[in-house]
Design an enzyme around this catalytic site. Structure first.
Site, PDB file in Angstrom:
ATOM      1  N   GLY A  15      37.127  96.165 110.990  1.00 39.35           N
ATOM      2  CA  GLY A  15      37.688  94.838 111.191  1.00 39.35           C
ATOM      3  C   GLY A  15      36.704  93.740 111.489  1.00 39.35           C
ATOM      4  O   GLY A  15      37.081  92.563 111.504  1.00 39.35           O
TER       5      GLY A  15
ATOM      6  N   ARG B 124      34.738  95.363 104.699  1.00 42.45           N
ATOM      7  CA  ARG B 124      34.313  94.011 104.317  1.00 42.45           C
ATOM      8  C   ARG B 124      32.901  93.705 104.817  1.00 42.45           C
ATOM      9  O   ARG B 124      32.106  93.068 104.112  1.00 42.45           O
ATOM     10  CB  ARG B 124      35.313  93.017 104.926  1.00 42.45           C
TER      11      ARG B 124
ATOM     12  N   ARG C 287      42.509  86.695  96.597  1.00 41.66           N
ATOM     13  CA  ARG C 287      42.431  86.262  97.984  1.00 41.66           C
ATOM     14  C   ARG C 287      42.837  84.804  98.224  1.00 41.66           C
ATOM     15  O   ARG C 287      43.578  84.517  99.165  1.00 41.66           O
ATOM     16  CB  ARG C 287      41.027  86.505  98.565  1.00 41.66           C
TER      17      ARG C 287
ATOM     18  N   TYR D  98      45.917  84.741 100.632  1.00 37.29           N
ATOM     19  CA  TYR D  98      45.545  84.489 102.019  1.00 37.29           C
ATOM     20  C   TYR D  98      45.077  83.054 102.287  1.00 37.29           C
ATOM     21  O   TYR D  98      44.594  82.776 103.385  1.00 37.29           O
ATOM     22  CB  TYR D  98      44.399  85.428 102.431  1.00 37.29           C
TER      23      TYR D  98
ATOM     24  N   CYS E  75      49.715  81.329  84.353  1.00 34.71           N
ATOM     25  CA  CYS E  75      50.827  80.371  84.290  1.00 34.71           C
ATOM     26  C   CYS E  75      51.570  80.307  85.626  1.00 34.71           C
ATOM     27  O   CYS E  75      52.766  80.640  85.726  1.00 34.71           O
ATOM     28  CB  CYS E  75      51.777  80.747  83.149  1.00 34.71           C
TER      29      CYS E  75
END
EC number: 4.1.1.20
Length: 429
Positions: free
Chosen positions: A243, A285, A321, A325, A353
């Protein structure tokens, strides 16, 4: 730090000119830097090794961040373990060279067939998230004549993260067993023939840029370990999840130093001192985010009275993303802008689209024209791994760079492959 920089007027990945990749592979294309992956992993591993002197500190790379085979093989060669959330990820981890003894299986909805595959493969640990999963795992393991090592993932009711959709530690989230139930479940598991319960796990969210929430959750977990031991239970492992976040607003002279990682490791070491438990960590990440970019080409300019649209050949199916987000990505032109060059406020959009196919609005960039290349920075995590074929767009290509070499590690999907996955029902011609 990352290894993307301007050289002789053009943006390079390590020692490779991104224009060469665009010419030979086409766009859009993800480009990953081996040097960045290796540096971030080594820095993180060294910091975590200091958290539990005399005990192993296991680092399990969270595959969901980026499951490209080249990326996985790079990390496996460095000695990393793998944090997986599906049978497919377990299979790919094994194919990439991660030993089963370094694979953790997480996730709130494990199917019986997935658990059977994990047990047969001999993985290190299953992170149990429900009482039903505990019963199912024991049944599956007994049927196979094995006793699977496992831990309980506990929901500490402390959520954190860069967005509501990536917060996982609140009681409102679906993950883990509650603190109120863990004592009873631990006692049940201790007597099960198919499960050897080894400890606890926790994961409170993603893209967390401070240590306070971690400290609050880990304090509760430490106290829980001591309470379970006082009840006579064996608690040898504490998996602290991942995290830790990364900076998405990355200036060109940015050096991703060890500040946050060191602060996190120092907090863990202080809090876990004397606990005498093996610690586990699941970064994703943090290892790969800054190691990747999405290279795309300008297709069209669409000026309006109040704004100007810059249409590129990448779309929300390639990089989800921003649409999902409201995420920010730096945008760098591949041709280095001249000092004091004119800028224009662009809405950067893709060909899908949907109005949601917008990467950014009103972003000041140097003046661009059709055919120019730009790079969405810090796209190595949750980029290609979340891509889709929406609007029947082929899956994006991926490239891994190593020094002055590069290789296509996932070819761009062909239209024949895309259409070939469908099957017409027999009653239609």
């Amino acid at each position: 730090m990352h290894h993307f920089a301007y050289r002789d007027g053009a943006l390079f990945a390590e020692d490779v000119d991104l224009r060469e990749i665009a010419d030979k592979v086409g766009t859009p294309v993800y480009v990953y830097s081996s040097a960045t992956i290796e540096r971030h992993y080594r820095l993180y591993e060294a910091a975590m090794a200091s958290t539990a002197p005399g005990k192993p500190a296991h680092v399990f790379y969270a595959m969901k961040a980026n499951s490209n085979l080249g990326v996985l093989k790079t990390l496996a060669a460095l000695g990393a373990g793998a944090d997986t959330v599906s049978e497919g990820e377990i299979r790919k981890a094994l194919a990439a060279g991660f030993p089963a003894s370094k694979i953790v299986f997480s996730g709130v909805g494990k199917a019986e067939s997935e658990l059977a595959f994990a047990v047969e493969a001999g993985i290190y640990q299953v992170n149990i998230e429900t009482e039903g999963e505990l019963d199912l795992l024991s049944k599956v393991a007994q049927r196979l004549g094995k006793r699977q090592e496992a831990v309980f993932r506990v929901n500490p009711d402390i959520g954190a993260g860069g967005h509501a959709k990536i917060t996982t530690g609140s009681s409102a989230n679906k993950f883990g067993v509650s603190f109120e139930e863990v004592h009873r479940l631990y006692a049940r598991a201790a007597n099960m023939a198919g499960v050897r319960i080894m400890g606890l796990a926790v994961h409170i969210g993603s893209q967390i840029r401070e240590v306070d929430a971690f400290e609050a959750a880990y304090t509760k977990m430490r106290d829980l370990v001591l309470a379970l031991r006082a009840e006579g239970h064996r608690v040898d492992r504490l998996d602290l999840g991942g995290g830790l976040g990364i900076p998405y607003e990355v200036p060109k002279d940015f050096d991703h130093g060890p500040g946050l990682i060191e602060a996190y490791a120092g907090m863990v070491a202080k809090l876990m001192q004397g606990l005498d438990a093996e610690l586990g960590f699941e970064p994703g990440r943090l290892i790969v985010g800054n190691a990747g970019i999405l290279l795309t080409k300008v297709l069209h300019l669409n000026p309006r009275p109040t704004k100007e649209f810059l249409v590129v050949d990448a779309a929300m199916n390639d990089l989800m993303r921003p649409a999902m987000y409201e995420a920010y990505h730096e945008i760098w032109p591949v041709a280095e802008p001249a000092e004091g060059a004119k800028t224009i406020a662009y809405d950067v959009v893709g060909p899908i689209c949907e109005s949601g196919d917008t990467f950014t609005a009103g972003r000041e960039l140097s003046a661009l024209k059709p055919g120019d290349l730009i790079a969405f920075m810090t796209a190595g995590a949750y980029g290609a791994s979340m891509s889709s074929t929406y609007n029947q767009r082929p899956l994006v290509a991926e490239v891994l760079v190593k020094g002055d070499k590069f290789a296509v590690t996932r070819p761009r999907q062909t239209y024949e492959e895309l259409i070939g996955t469908d099957r017409a029902p027999p009653w239609l011609p």
